[in-house]
Design a protein around this motif. Structure first.
Motif, short mmCIF file in Angstrom:
data_model
loop_
_atom_site.label_atom_id
_atom_site.label_comp_id
_atom_site.label_asym_id
_atom_site.label_seq_id
_atom_site.Cartn_x
_atom_site.Cartn_y
_atom_site.Cartn_z
N ILE A 153 0.84 -1.20 0.00
CA ILE A 153 0.00 0.00 0.00
C ILE A 153 0.87 1.25 0.00
N VAL A 154 0.34 2.28 -0.60
CA VAL A 154 1.01 3.57 -0.56
C VAL A 154 -0.05 4.60 -0.18
N VAL A 155 0.29 5.43 0.81
CA VAL A 155 -0.70 6.29 1.44
C VAL A 155 -0.22 7.74 1.51
N ILE A 156 -1.13 8.67 1.24
CA ILE A 156 -0.81 10.08 1.48
C ILE A 156 -1.95 10.73 2.27
N SER A 157 -1.61 11.83 2.95
CA SER A 157 -2.65 12.51 3.73
C SER A 157 -2.49 14.03 3.59
N GLU A 158 -3.63 14.65 3.45
CA GLU A 158 -3.67 16.12 3.34
C GLU A 158 -3.03 16.79 4.57
N ASP A 159 -3.13 16.11 5.73
CA ASP A 159 -2.60 16.71 6.96
C ASP A 159 -1.08 16.64 7.06
N GLU A 160 -0.47 15.81 6.22
CA GLU A 160 1.01 15.73 6.23
C GLU A 160 1.48 15.79 4.79
N PRO A 161 1.42 16.99 4.21
CA PRO A 161 1.54 17.13 2.76
C PRO A 161 2.93 16.92 2.17
N ASP A 162 3.92 16.55 3.00
CA ASP A 162 5.25 16.31 2.44
C ASP A 162 5.66 14.84 2.56
N LYS A 163 4.69 13.96 2.89
CA LYS A 163 5.07 12.57 3.20
C LYS A 163 4.28 11.54 2.38
#
Ligand code: M6R
Length: 602
Positions: A153-163
């Motif tokens: 899985i690969v995950v991104i989150s608006e709350d941590e926009p550099d990760k």
């Protein structure tokens, strides 16, 4: 199977994600999507191909993005079911390969969450949201501890926009290391244009990517230091180089890839065959028998290997389909188990390999992908060194697998003193001739195209051979059926009269592989029997066979080679025959319907 890309860096993100997804198209897919973080999370998805998807995309900016090509497993092919899947609050986006086996159970526990798709993946996004307390890494870690099954899985989150956070279990995920940028992908070609420096994630590892750093942890949060590997593939190997299809390009690559399979392994002056130390030590043991486990085309190369190894060593070789062996195979810890897998990621092959290891067998893998899961399970691995194979139909990796098996057979035979230095030397000389023989087989392409014009409208084909040519007949039939959708079956020639004869009608095409070995007269008799029932015979025969014209309707010639090595030019001719017939039928050669390059689900 599905393809994944994740990117952290300063390039044009839309262009990069789309290009990478195009490079993953060969894996097979039915829908596509991307997620990009700019000021907020933006997700775009479509059913259909990447080019069509690209046309519909608006201008996009961002430094963090993920993309996915989906091959439906849970839920129909639809925009809603495409990835990325997102959390209820629309802040977290997940792309996923694999299967969450307990997704129904998890869904029931996620009270208050509204699910929009039929996918198992959506549960992951909601689980991460449920566990989010200010750290995406921790939330992903807590979520995957609850998941049963295979995943990358690969995950991104608006709350941590550099990760970007990635994790794997039984499904490949590879980090590409760049300068001021980093990548995460299911497969190396996705980022090969930008970097050859890779780090492979192992099962139950989780990584945190930023544009200027990567960190890898186990599921308890302990950081792990991992070595990077340099891939020696060239981006040109992953492009078509002027050929209309990857498959044709890869068929033509074989003059070179055969050479590459031999490099660093045969030594003419020293009259020696050498493998890396670990393989050498595995081969010095005396084995009662050898088990070969594989799927599809790799299974057929293993079947060819059976004839080579038994002939040269006298050791009985059992060839099992990995999907059968994993449940029913006899595990004898005095045997050597050889798993063959181009990708090194085929789910059934990995499961069978694990079973063999568990039973105490010595295990060895023949694969094309360094760092693939299979290489990390087995006691030793041998690379086929063919460069990336993009066409779904395996071609160059098939012949390279056979060459590696031949080298293994020679080495074991020499260790057992079945053959001496002089004989070994003669085989080495024959092997050195092979690239030239492959060229001569490739030169038959135009002739094979002309012949194909008479047959491309047929609805069925039979392929027959005896001895080592029997598995080649099976592979020839598989190649034709998978890319042309013509019903094609392979048989041991002696079996025709035990059933398949019933299929023969006037002009029914039968491809017969003919070599001048101990069963030559018998195969001529089989041709006669088939002809007597109206069949049209296409013989693939040695260039010096002057009798065959009297028996066959059409003859395709392969260059003379010793009988054990004739399988190489014959394979090339079978591949060309399948290719030209499929091309004349306007089939989707590189991406046949319903098939995937790497079968990472069961
Ligand atoms: O990656 P693997 O060699 O383990 O793949 C096994 C089969 O899926 C594969 O050989 C398949 O049969 C080919 N694409 C057929 O051309």
């Amino acid at each position: 199977m599905c393809g994944i890309i994740g990117y952290a860096g300063n390039r044009d993100i839309k262009k990069l994600l789309v290009e990478s997804l195009k490079r993953l198209e060969y894996r097979g897919y039915d829908s596509v999507g991307i997620g990009i973080i700019s000021d907020k999370l933006n997700v775009f998805k479509e059913v259909g191909d990447v080019s069509n998807f690209e046309r519909k995309l608006p201008k996009l900016k961002g430094n963090i993005g993920i993309g996915h090509t989906r091959w439906a497993t849970h839920g129909e092919v639809s925009k809603l079911n495409a990835h990325p899947q997102i959390s209820c609050n629309n802040k977290i986006a997940v792309v996923h390969n694999g299967i969450v086996e307990n997704f129904k159970e998890l869904k029931e526990k996620l009270k208050g969450h509204k699910f929009e798709s039929q996918t198992d993946t959506e549960v992951i996004a909601h689980l991460i949201e449920e566990n989010y307390k200010g750290s995406l890494l921790e939330a992903v870690c807590l979520a995957i501890k609850k998941i049963k099954g295979s995943y990358s899985i690969v995950v991104i989150s608006e709350d941590e926009p550099d990760k970007i956070v990635g994790a794997r279990n039984e499904s490949p995920l590879i980090i590409g290391l760049g300068d001021g940028e980093n990548f995460l992908a299911s497969d190396i070609p996705a980022f090969l244009k930008y970097t050859k420096r890779v780090v492979y994630l192992n099962d139950e590892e989780i990584c945190l990517l930023k544009n200027d750093s990567i960190k890898i942890y186990d599921l308890n949060g302990n950081e792990k230091l991992k070595e990077e590997t340099i891939i020696n593939w060239d981006i040109k190997d992953a492009e078509k180089s002027g050929f209309p299809h990857y498959m044709l390009k890869e068929i033509h690559d074989q003059q070179d890839t055969i050479q590459r399979a031999l490099i660093g392994r045969i030594f003419e002056i020293e009259r020696e065959i050498k493998f890396e130390e670990i393989i050498e030590s595995l081969l010095t043991n005396r084995y009662n028998n050898i088990h070969i486990i594989a799927c599809g085309t790799s299974y057929y190369s293993g079947f060819v290997g059976k004839y080579l190894i038994e002939n040269l060593t006298g050791i009985p070789v059992y060839v099992d389909l990995a999907s059968e062996y994993r449940f029913y195979g006899i595990r004898d810890n005095s045997s050597l188990v050889i798993a063959i897998s181009q990708s090194g990621e085929t789910s059934d092959t990995l499961a069978a390999l694990k079973e063999a290891k568990k039973s105490g067998c010595n295990t060895l893998v023949i694969t094309n992908v360094i760092g693939s899961s299979a290489t990390r399970i087995a006691d030793g691995f041998i690379l086929t060194q063919s460069g990336p194979e993009i066409g779904v139909a395996a071609t160059k990796t098939f012949t390279s697998q056979i060459i590696v098996l031949f080298l293994l057979a020679l080495k074991i035979s020499f260790n057992l003193k079945n053959i001496g230095t002089q004989q070994l030397y003669e085989f080495i000389l024959q092997l050195k001739e092979l690239p030239r023989k492959a060229r001569a087989a490739l030169d038959q392409s135009a002739t094979i195209r002309e012949i194909s014009k008479d047959f491309f409208k047929e609805r069925s084909f039979l392929f027959i051979g005896r001895g080592i040519n029997y598995p080649l007949a099976l592979e020839g039939a598989l190649k034709l059926k998978e890319i042309s959708y013509i019903q094609a079956e392979g048989f041991a020639a002696g079996e025709l009269k035990h059933g398949p004869f019933a299929l023969l009608t006037k002009n029914f095409p039968v491809v017969v592989i003919v070599t001048k070995d101990i069963s030559y007269d018998k195969i001529l008799a089989n041709i006669g029997e088939a002809k007597a029932r109206g069949a049209k015979i296409i013989a693939i025969a040695d260039q010096n066979d002057t009798d065959i014209e009297k028996y066959a309707d059409i003859v395709i010639r392969y260059p003379s080679v010793s009988n054990m090595l004739a399988c190489i030019p014959i394979s090339i001719i079978l591949q060309l025959l399948a290719y030209h017939i499929a091309d004349l039928r306007n089939c989707s050669i590189d991406k046949p319907r319903n098939l995937a390059k790497s079968v990472t689900v069961e």
